[in-house]
Design an enzyme around this catalytic site. Structure first.
Site, PDB file in Angstrom:
ATOM      1  N   TRP A   8      49.382  30.192 -11.573  1.00  0.00           N
ATOM      2  CA  TRP A   8      50.279  29.341 -10.793  1.00  0.00           C
ATOM      3  C   TRP A   8      50.998  28.327 -11.670  1.00  0.00           C
ATOM      4  O   TRP A   8      52.192  28.090 -11.520  1.00  0.00           O
ATOM      5  CB  TRP A   8      49.497  28.673  -9.687  1.00  0.00           C
ATOM      6  CG  TRP A   8      50.276  27.954  -8.613  1.00  0.00           C
ATOM      7  CD1 TRP A   8      49.875  26.841  -7.962  1.00  0.00           C
ATOM      8  CD2 TRP A   8      51.541  28.301  -8.026  1.00  0.00           C
ATOM      9  NE1 TRP A   8      50.804  26.466  -7.019  1.00  0.00           N
ATOM     10  CE2 TRP A   8      51.841  27.349  -7.040  1.00  0.00           C
ATOM     11  CE3 TRP A   8      52.459  29.347  -8.254  1.00  0.00           C
ATOM     12  CZ2 TRP A   8      53.015  27.384  -6.270  1.00  0.00           C
ATOM     13  CZ3 TRP A   8      53.632  29.382  -7.497  1.00  0.00           C
ATOM     14  CH2 TRP A   8      53.893  28.413  -6.524  1.00  0.00           C
TER      15      TRP A   8
ATOM     16  N   GLY B 238      52.092  25.532  -0.059  1.00  0.00           N
ATOM     17  CA  GLY B 238      52.815  26.503   0.753  1.00  0.00           C
ATOM     18  C   GLY B 238      52.428  27.935   0.426  1.00  0.00           C
ATOM     19  O   GLY B 238      51.657  28.192  -0.503  1.00  0.00           O
TER      20      GLY B 238
ATOM     21  N   LYS C 282      42.790  27.061   4.423  1.00  0.00           N
ATOM     22  CA  LYS C 282      43.175  28.475   4.582  1.00  0.00           C
ATOM     23  C   LYS C 282      42.355  29.374   3.659  1.00  0.00           C
ATOM     24  O   LYS C 282      42.166  30.556   3.962  1.00  0.00           O
ATOM     25  CB  LYS C 282      44.683  28.642   4.339  1.00  0.00           C
ATOM     26  CG  LYS C 282      45.188  28.121   3.002  1.00  0.00           C
ATOM     27  CD  LYS C 282      45.117  29.131   1.894  1.00  0.00           C
ATOM     28  CE  LYS C 282      45.640  28.557   0.593  1.00  0.00           C
ATOM     29  NZ  LYS C 282      45.529  29.504  -0.551  1.00  0.00           N
TER      30      LYS C 282
END
Length: 341
Positions: free
Chosen positions: A15, A137, A192
């Site tokens: 990332w 996101g 999540k």
């Protein structure tokens, strides 16, 4: 703040590398720092991150720096992209090295292990008085690095900084939004991961698409109820940082947390499943912190609690499913959307 500040990204995993490639292509002066000097040197020479993104050619404009002090010196913004368990230590390392006006951002998802504190609380404690923002996101690193269409959101208490950082990230193939609910954005990005393990387990057990949809929907309910108890805005959690990231992580096989669940659902031991993935799986720590927060606020979050029990070896995936299915019949929202059920 300068209109086009120097950006330093700390963390050369998938990332961090993807974000560095994105901003460098956007014309932002970007420096990437990583702990592995040899890997960083190889990236500079080959313009590829062979371990995490071997198929992506990195832009020639991207700079690399192995010395932490040199990397952050003169930076207008430092963007931290390290695992949550290393986040506090990273803040402590850079605190004496930062220029007075340097702003802080992070694209790390999770809580402080052992306390359940949000990452923005650590930033406020260790780097007080600085503009600070979270980048989150539904965004798999490989797809962002490859230039596939994606969307992220930047949340900060400083609206001008949120908009500035979103502007640096915004690109033809990436829409960057901004907002002011840091807590809600962080909760969605962390929780999540736990729920993705649940859907992965169900898919690993071949329980079907109905089960997956049910788990995602009821998992979203758990996220909303915990978020409201903590003071998050519901609209944040039904946006990119909550629902968007939840759907992506629960359904996309690039998700490490979903892959962990798939392996567990297929009967693989957790240590072996983590070894096969070969990267940090945030849900293992996050499940404990979600349970801690739920207990503190008197909330029953059965899916999250079931995932935690499976990850700790307290129940098998089969028994965890039986426990969920054995819960009493009730109205879908007995106390309204955000009541305890």
């Amino acid at each position: 703040m300068a209109e086009n500040p120097k950006l330093t990204i700390l963390g050369a995993g998938s990332w961090g590398t993807a974000l560095a490639a994105l901003t460098a292509r956007n014309g932002v002066s970007t420096t990437l720092w990583g702990r592995d000097r040899a890997a960083l040197a190889a990236m500079a020479a080959s313009r590829r991150n062979q371990r995490y993104l071997p198929d992506i050619e990195l832009p020639a404009e991207l700079a690399y720096e192995a010395e932490l002090a040199t990397a952050v010196r003169g930076a207008g913004i430092v963007l931290i992209v390290v695992p949550s368990h290393a986040f506090a230590a990273m803040l402590d390392e850079i605190a004496p090295l930062l220029d007075a006006g340097t702003a802080i951002a992070w694209a790390t998802k999770g809580f402080e292990p052992g306390t359940g504190r949000f990452l923005h609380e650590l930033v406020a404690e260790r780097l007080p008085g600085r503009a600070a923002a979270v980048v989150t996101g539904p965004s798999f690193a490989r797809e962002v690095a490859a230039g596939l269409p994606s969307a992220v959101t930047v949340h900060s208490d400083d609206a001008a900084f949120a908009q500035q950082l979103a502007g640096l990230l915004h690109a033809p193939n990436l829409r960057a939004y901004s907002g002011g609910d840091v807590l809600g954005a962080e909760l969605g990005g962390a929780m999540k991961n736990v729920l993705a393990v649940a859907t992965g387990i169900a898919d690993g057990m071949q329980l079907g698409l109905n089960a997956r949809a049910g788990l995602i929907t009821r998992g979203m309910n758990e996220m909303l109820r915990l978020g409201v108890a903590l003071g998050a805005r519901p609209e944040t959690l039904i946006g990119l940082s909550g629902l968007g990231d939840l759907v992506l992580t629960c359904t996309g096989d690039l998700s490490r947390n979903r892959r962990l669940g798939l392996a567990l659902g297929q009967g693989v031991a957790i240590d072996e499943a983590v070894r096969r993935i070969g990267q940090v799986v945030e849900s293992i720590l996050t499940a404990d912190e979600v349970a801690r927060l739920a207990d503190k606020h008197g909330l029953d979050l059965p899916i999250s609690a079931g995932v935690r029990a499976v990850l700790h070896g307290e129940v098998t995936p089969v028994d965890g499913l039986k426990a969920l299915m054995a819960r009493e019949q009730k109205p879908e929202y007995p106390h309204g959307l955000f009541g305890t059920d």
